[in-house]
Design an enzyme around this catalytic site. Structure first.
Site, mmCIF file in Angstrom:
data_model
loop_
_atom_site.group_PDB
_atom_site.id
_atom_site.type_symbol
_atom_site.label_atom_id
_atom_site.label_comp_id
_atom_site.label_asym_id
_atom_site.label_seq_id
_atom_site.Cartn_x
_atom_site.Cartn_y
_atom_site.Cartn_z
ATOM 1 N N GLU A 292 -5.171 -11.211 -1.400
ATOM 2 C CA GLU A 292 -5.878 -11.159 -0.111
ATOM 3 C C GLU A 292 -7.388 -11.280 -0.333
ATOM 4 O OE1 GLU A 292 -4.676 -7.814 2.303
ATOM 5 O OE2 GLU A 292 -2.607 -7.930 1.621
ATOM 6 N N HIS B 239 -9.913 -7.131 -1.793
ATOM 7 C CA HIS B 239 -10.910 -7.134 -0.716
ATOM 8 C C HIS B 239 -12.194 -6.544 -1.309
ATOM 9 C CE1 HIS B 239 -8.115 -8.362 2.346
ATOM 10 N NE2 HIS B 239 -7.282 -7.404 2.015
ATOM 11 N N ASP C 264 -11.181 -11.651 -0.528
ATOM 12 C CA ASP C 264 -12.389 -11.964 0.241
ATOM 13 C C ASP C 264 -13.525 -11.127 -0.334
ATOM 14 O OD1 ASP C 264 -11.717 -9.471 1.401
ATOM 15 O OD2 ASP C 264 -11.075 -10.356 3.285
ATOM 16 N N GLU D 181 0.807 -1.226 0.000
ATOM 17 C CA GLU D 181 0.000 0.000 0.000
ATOM 18 C C GLU D 181 0.844 1.281 0.000
ATOM 19 O OE1 GLU D 181 -2.602 -0.519 3.352
ATOM 20 O OE2 GLU D 181 -3.491 -2.352 2.544
ATOM 21 N N ASN E 33 2.213 -4.648 -3.572
ATOM 22 C CA ASN E 33 0.899 -5.166 -3.185
ATOM 23 C C ASN E 33 -0.014 -4.016 -2.764
ATOM 24 O OD1 ASN E 33 -0.653 -7.625 -2.568
ATOM 25 N ND2 ASN E 33 -0.554 -6.970 -0.424
#
Ligand code: XIL
Length: 376
Positions: A297, A263, A299, A186, A227
């Site tokens: 990551e 996400h 979800d 980030e 990332n």
């Protein structure tokens, strides 16, 4: 956590929790007779044994058929507390492991001269003994940092030395055990500007280059990733990230891949679903630079409080679209979900947002079938 592990036989079945596993449910009709108690259809109660199709393919097997890894992030403490069941699900379903927290700066180097590898090592050992690849997460992030690197007014030289020291120590410690490192996590803000952190304040944008070069020097064989979140759909952040990475690669900075955190969130009413083609275009944009692209990551959360059939349908579709996009892009060699079961998700603990592929009791959810199908 006080929960009884389910029997293995139960783990071998998909529990269709929603009305969504249409193909499976269509096969299950109900018939009523005047003498027998009413028989429920699968539509009425999809959790009945007759409605649970056997799992014929596991995530990692569906993924490896096209040369991909399917991973999960885990928390060492959570895993320890759930021991046998947890480990058997991990080794049956996943071919890649990521530490959810245990390789972050505050975990491994809580003070400048103190290193704590215990939990991270236990995870790496589990991965090695089960033939799983490990992604290293993460070398430099603005969150989860120890006090000694908070709010300092360091010179560029001091900051560079401390940054390099940390990266060198961690990458060296795990040398040969990590498939890919999230070197920078980030680094840009929501508008695509260089994020205001200790590193950018002390060193400027050059901190990113310093980080990648230090990681490459410490382990030339590990893949090195940038990332970040919200890169899955077009926008200023995706554009800026693209420009940054293009420029750095052109000047020889060793960046091998980009991690799309993914996400994803379903809105009330079922909005928020991007198409498979949208995700493909995003992945391909970066793959065209010669990068590996991974979903790091993943979800898919429901609105706060859960969802009705519209939200569940949208969630199912989203899992299908994002996994299907990776499947369609050759450079997308890994998909990692951010946790195994809903009960351990990082998303506002206690919220009923069901973002993962397994229930709290490690039963397969309907969305598991969406993923398996999309991998094929
Ligand atoms: C999260 C962990 O899952 C939580 O347990 C922790 O409290 C906060 O961090 N993006 C990342 C991950 O890169 O490291 C974050 O993990 C989730 C968002």
């Amino acid at each position: 956590m006080g929960m009884r592990p389910p029997r293995l036989a139960d783990q071998l079945r998909v529990v269709a929790l929603a009305t969504l596993a249409a193909a499976a449910l269509a096969a299950c009709g109900g018939s009523e007779s005047p003498t027998a108690p009413p028989v429920k259809t699968c539509q009425e109660d999809p959790t009945q044994a007759k409605c649970q199709p056997a799992v014929t393919l596991r995530l990692k097997d569906a993924a490896v058929a096209s040369g991909r890894y399917f991973g999960a992030s885990i928390y060492a403490g959570f895993r320890a507390a759930n021991s046998a069941t947890y480990d058997s699900v991990l080794s049956a379903e996943f071919s890649m492991l990521v530490a959810g927290n245990d390789m972050k700066w505050d975990a491994v180097q809580p003070a400048r001269t103190t290193f704590n590898w215990f939990w991270a090592d236990s995870m790496a050992a589990f991965a090695v003994s089960h033939g799983m690849k490990m992604r290293g997460h993460t070398l430099v992030w603005h969150n989860q940092v120890p006090d000694y690197i908070r709010n300092q007014a360091w010179s560029a030289d001091t900051a560079t030395a401390i940054l390099t020291e940390h990266i060198t120590a961690e990458v060296t410690h795990f040398k040969g055990k990590i498939y890919a490192w999230d070197v920078v996590n980030e680094p840009l803000d929501d508008n695509g500007m260089l994020r205001d952190t200790l590193w950018s304040r002390s060193i400027g944008g050059a901190w990113i280059e310093t980080a990648f070069r230090a990681a490459r020097a410490a382990d030339p064989d590990a893949l090195l990733f940038w990332n970040d979140y919200t890169l899955e759909t077009p926008g200023p952040k995706q554009d800026s990230t693209f420009a940054w990475i293009s420029r750095l690669r052109a000047s020889g900075v060793p960046i091998d891949g980009i991690g799309f955190q993914a996400h994803l969130a379903i809105e009330t009413g079922g909005g928020g679903v991007a198409s498979r083609d949208t995700y493909i275009a995003s992945l391909q944009r970066f793959a065209a630079l010669g990068l590996k692209v991974e979903l790091t990551e993943l979800d898919v959360r429901l609105p706060v409080g859960g969802g009705g059939s519209a939200e569940l349908a949208a969630q199912y579709q989203t899992w299908s679209n994002i996994v299907g996009a990776c499947r369609a892009v050759a450079a997308c060699d890994a998909i990692v979900v951010w946790g195994v079961n809903d009960g351990e998700s990082w998303i506002t603990p206690g919220d009923v947002r069901q973002p993962l592929l397994f229930t709290d009791g490690f039963a397969h959810k309907a969305v598991y079938a969406a993923v398996i199908n999309a991998l094929q």
